[in-house]
Design an enzyme around this catalytic site. Structure first.
Site: not given
Lengths: 675, 675
Positions: A323, A448-450
């Site tokens: 991230r 995205f990516e959480g």
């Protein structure tokens, strides 16, 4: 004060402390569902098992400390040659993107130009972080971050490459054994094979542990049969190698069988793999997103990644480690946009003046500059820390900080993207200009990516847990430690108590080592001291609010998502301010090019963010007069029950209400009251 | 206090007042360029020439008053039959949109379905506000607002219809003579002819007075020849009738020739009219936007709209009169989105819980509900006031309020649209769901019908001018009025002075008539009184800030765009709170369906907005410790000069700076200092 009274004080303090802290110590014991939401078996373990391990900035902050090692010295490369080499690489990449990549066309056609993909391969961009021994570029996190600044010129390519290496093949790097690395990494590094990360399912987005895909081991123990459907898989239409997560049955120590997630390296050629149609998306349109279906796909036992049942941890490690890179890629893109938008503002004339002379336009440019500076500072501070390995050669756990960088930079991309479009006005809305595409591309970053919502909860819950664990440790020492330990712990607790309880400031604000007048600690340039004091003041209030809110909610704080969100926002702000301070401090001390310009930016950023934090901190007080929790709960309950807007329409009642009997009655009542 | 001391007091007060107010009285004399930016010859005239004319809510607010007539009673329809009829119409429209309009398809194809256009014609939607005598529906503003709630289901249709009637043919309604109305309105009302509004040019967006298109009168005085290019004309590809603005030479009273804007009704069949290719846009893709070129287009003299040279005023009147409608159309759209998004949140499960149980999701639903309620309340309050004609049959000038509604609702549409997409997560990003289209469509709202930046300046400058003019009037009375007038004026000025100067509150807050304990004025339901007090407190601080800032900046306030923006934000907030209060008060007094639910929404909205205003009001204090004006100016100057981001890259210098000679020097210096 005699010995006796001191003893009474201590024992009273202990008693208060026990009453006071007992309630929230269970905060570390979360429910299973909350634990999953933490998305961080990794970070949690560190907190609970090894206090020796050097804590991160965020965990220190949770415990009421400011980790000076993160702020000074601000990280940098090792040698001049490293810098030269990196600049060469990023110049090559920048040139390629400006000359060979037609993002508008690829966006329109929702497909990559094959020549572009070949070019990316030639530059080695499919293997940036794969070690050189496996044919990759072997870039450190800092170097990778720098290259991404240029790659981010095209959102779809950024996403495709990230899906390939930041998540698709990352599992092999993190958890693969030697054979797996040797078999897969070389061809992944060249881009001959492309990777994908297969986690999300129709019923399992943020809640990654709830996947339904299943793998069952054949009787001979040699092959797993994989069945299930994955959705929104980037590169899913053409990936050759996939890291797939599936439920498997694992025998616990007590002999019970339990479903646990296992990670597999799956080759498309194993069979039984089909991809759905590419999704039609708002942005990053050239990138391929589709469902991937596994129907009795045979996976050799040696393709299990890590341990059977250890997949969830691997998934979280992969996601957590990638991230941070959003910070520099967003900063790179925004720097380019700042240049083109300023070009427009200095050439377009309205009302007899250049747009750039309008205060309201300058404010947008200024705000964007502050955000770029902050995103950049946070990204490289985090990447730099991730590059410092411990004595075992392991990188530190920067998952909370990486989440903070991701949240901050994705929101900067979205808001600045919109403001750039706004500066262009009607022109910005047209497809002739790139701004609308950049805005569409940026929108996915919040998801995205959480999602930023889940990540905020993750940041805050991790910090709360750590704060709780630290207090527990101190209480334990106060009870059971040896003489000196015990005394220190008791006095610490007492000071804590006094600070938190006292509304007046009869104890001075703590310096946290940032602006303390000890020569060895004063690493701050004179012109940065005021900014340092603002950060310290925020940190001081922040720790007080943590204690107050832990005391108020106890372990129930995990259900107070808005409180947690506010804590996350403040922590992100403090992290951003600290990164900005550390970077600008270096620039000032070394008299870097334009360091006075940087100082203005840093000062303004810290002033604004400090003020923003004051408002946020105030809202964590109890009682907070503007709290709308009760209203929110009741309004939402009703709307959720009926699933629609419930107010009667403003035109619903036609009576002119001065003539309405109810109104006349109301008037009458008031008259009576006054008589 | 004796007569003598009273005289001294008065004469001293007068002297202070003169010193105090003299500086900002010239604020009413704006530069020509500023005057254009005001976009409001209309409103300005009212301020400067006819104080008798009933002031609007915003102008009263600028003068430190709260116009109770706007708040109570909240406007409504006249009769039950009106309501029934209106509901029938809007039900028909709603049914049509849900059954016959495929927005996804039209968006994808960037074109309207001809059957849909026919359907709109059948329902009379091309002539909603054209009087019945000309074949239109003759809807009032309130009725029109209601119908738009349904039309806004499709953003492109909303824009096409607005271009046709809210601006395209509005000039004929406002300024057309009987012949022009009879000739054009009937066929425009049925949609047989479609209209467009041709103002914007390549070099003239917000700055409407700077157009280059020119019309020259033939020698016989019978025909104008029109030449020029208009861009971004909605319906420009097929409109039959266009309201075109062009520069014309006008002889002034002193015989000088001057360029002034004139409005023309141009039929496409006049010849010399060509349309460019449709623009490819981010959103509202089905709607047609293109350039329209006029080459020696002959326009008969009788097709001049209003007076020759009076075109700018007409353009501004048209734009000002249409903006209010964005409030209800946004509210309508957001109400539908709230329903579908709540449906999703109550069915999707993550972490073992429904999304709707997450506090962070509930907060989004709550926030959206408050914004819908506020946009709706402002829209109908404004429309209702616009429907109240004066003794001459003229509508009041609500241009400031309409701009406020436009700003508020466009920003609500954008932020709520994005949050809805976010609740859907990855799903929201896909074209399978309508949210990404709604978000794209919403983005134009911040730009067209006047960018929100220009409109904020317009709101604030109009209010500042009015405040200045009011003070000038009082000062004049204090000098030259008759006995009683003079005395009142002097005491008013003195009170003003005391209030503004006194930091302590030795004078109680004013009630402004909202919560005063006079029965005839207390139109508030008991449960609304606290909210009323919050509004009054904001209004009180607001007027103080106006005086302080006028004193500080004098007429230069017109160049302080950020100060003006903040004033506009506060004023918009006060307007929103007042509309919410007025509406909810009606609901409570009449015990409307769900009025307690409304009360929760209104209370929370006013609490939150009041708090937001406190922060904004604080930033208008002088000195304001977090002010970044200086930093902003210097940073922007440098960036604008170089047209790029100027900070050195964080990796630029590779030295580990503890080893850097400068750093060692710095350390040495500190050591010396301490010795």
């Amino acid at each position: 004060m005699g010995l006796y009274s001191l003893n009474v004080l201590v024992s009273n303090t202990m008693r208060y402390q026990r009453l006071y802290f007992q309630q929230f110590i269970p905060a570390v014991a979360l429910q299973a569902s909350q634990r999953q939401m933490l998305l961080q078996s990794n970070a949690r373990e560190t907190v609970l098992t090894s206090h020796q391990r050097s804590a991160s900035f965020a965990r220190d902050l949770a415990a009421g400390k400011l980790n000076m090692k993160w702020i000074c010295p601000y990280p940098t490369l090792k040698t001049e040659d490293d810098l030269k080499e990196l600049n060469q690489l990023s110049d090559t990449v920048a040139k390629f993107f400006s000359e060979k990549v037609d993002s508008t066309k690829m966006d329109r056609e929702a497909n990559f130009d094959p020549a572009v993909i070949e070019g990316l391969k030639d530059m080695g961009l499919f293997g940036t972080q794969i070690p050189e021994e496996y044919g990759g570029l072997g870039l450190s996190n800092v170097q990778y971050a720098r290259v991404l600044e240029e790659v981010s010129t095209d959102g779809a390519i950024t996403v495709m490459l990230a899906a390939h290496q930041a998540i698709g093949l990352k599992g092999i790097l993190i958890a693969g054994n030697k054979e797996q690395k040797e078999k897969y990494l070389p061809r992944l590094a060249t881009g001959e094979w492309i990777a994908a990360f297969c986690l999300t399912e129709p019923s399992s987005g943020s809640d990654a542990a709830s996947i339904q895909t299943r793998a069952t081991l054949s009787e001979d123990g040699k092959t797993w049969l994989l069945n299930g459907e994955k959705i929104w898989i980037t590169n899913g239409g053409f990936a050759d190698i996939m890291t797939v997560f599936a439920k498997t049955q694992v025998e616990e120590a007590n002999g019970e069988l339990k479903d646990k997630v296992t990670a597999f390296i799956v080759e498309r050629t194993f069979g039984g793999v089909t991809s759905g149609n590419p999704e039609d998306k708002l942005g990053i349109r050239a990138s391929n997103t589709c469902s991937v279906n596994f129907e009795n796909t045979p996976v050799p036992a040696e393709n299990v990644l890590g341990e059977v049942g250890g997949g969830f941890k691997i998934a979280m490690k992969i996601l957590n480690s990638g991230r941070f890179s959003m910070g520099s890629s967003v900063a790179g893109q925004l720097k380019r946009m700042l240049a083109t938008v300023t070009e427009h503002a200095t050439t377009r004339t309205q009302f007899g003046r250049k747009l750039s002379e309008f205060g309201i336009i300058q404010d947008k440019i200024f705000d964007m500059t502050l955000k770029i500076y902050a995103a950049e500072s946070m990204a490289y501070m985090t990447a730099g820390q991730m590059d410092i390995l411990d004595e075992n050669g392991d990188p530190p756990d920067c998952s909370i900080e990486a989440a903070m960088v991701k949240i901050y930079s994705s929101e900067a991309a979205w808001s600045c993207g919109s403001e750039c479009l706004q500066i262009l006005g009607g022109l910005g809305y047209m497809k002739d200009m790139p701004y609308e595409r950049m805005l569409r591309d940026a929108r996915i970053l919040l998801i995205f990516e959480g999602t930023n919502e889940i990540l905020r909860l993750y940041v805050a819950l991790s910090m709360m847990q750590y704060a709780g664990a630290k207090l527990q440790q101190r209480l334990k020492l106060a009870k059971q430690g040896d003489g000196r330990e015990r005394w220190t712990a008791i006095m610490d607790l007492f000071r804590e108590y006094m600070r938190v309880e006292s509304s007046t400031k009869f104890l001075p604000n703590r310096s946290f080592g940032l602006t303390a007048p000890h020569a060895t600690k004063t690493w701050l340039h004179d012109s940065m001291v005021n900014s340092g004091k603002m950060i310290e003041a925020n940190v001081d209030s922040f720790r007080k609010r943590i204690y107050l809110n832990l005391r108020k909610y106890g372990k129930k704080i995990q259900d107070e998502q808005l409180v947690l969100k506010t804590f996350a926002d403040i922590a992100i702000n403090i992290y951003a301010m600290s990164a900005v301070l550390g970077r600008c401090n270096k620039a000032k001390i070394l008299s870097l090019r334009n360091c006075d310009h940087e100082k203005l930016i840093a000062t303004a950023f810290i002033k604004k963010t400090y003020k923003e934090n004051l408002v946020l901190l105030e809202s964590l007080l109890d009682p907070y007069p503007f709290d709308c929790k009760e209203e929110s709960k009741r309004v939402c309950d009703a709307i959720i029950e009926e699933r629609r807007y419930l107010c009667s329409h403003p035109l619903e009642v036609v009576h002119r209400y001065q003539e309405h009997p109810k109104y006349l009655e109301h008037l009458e009542r008031i008259k009576l009251l006054r008589e």
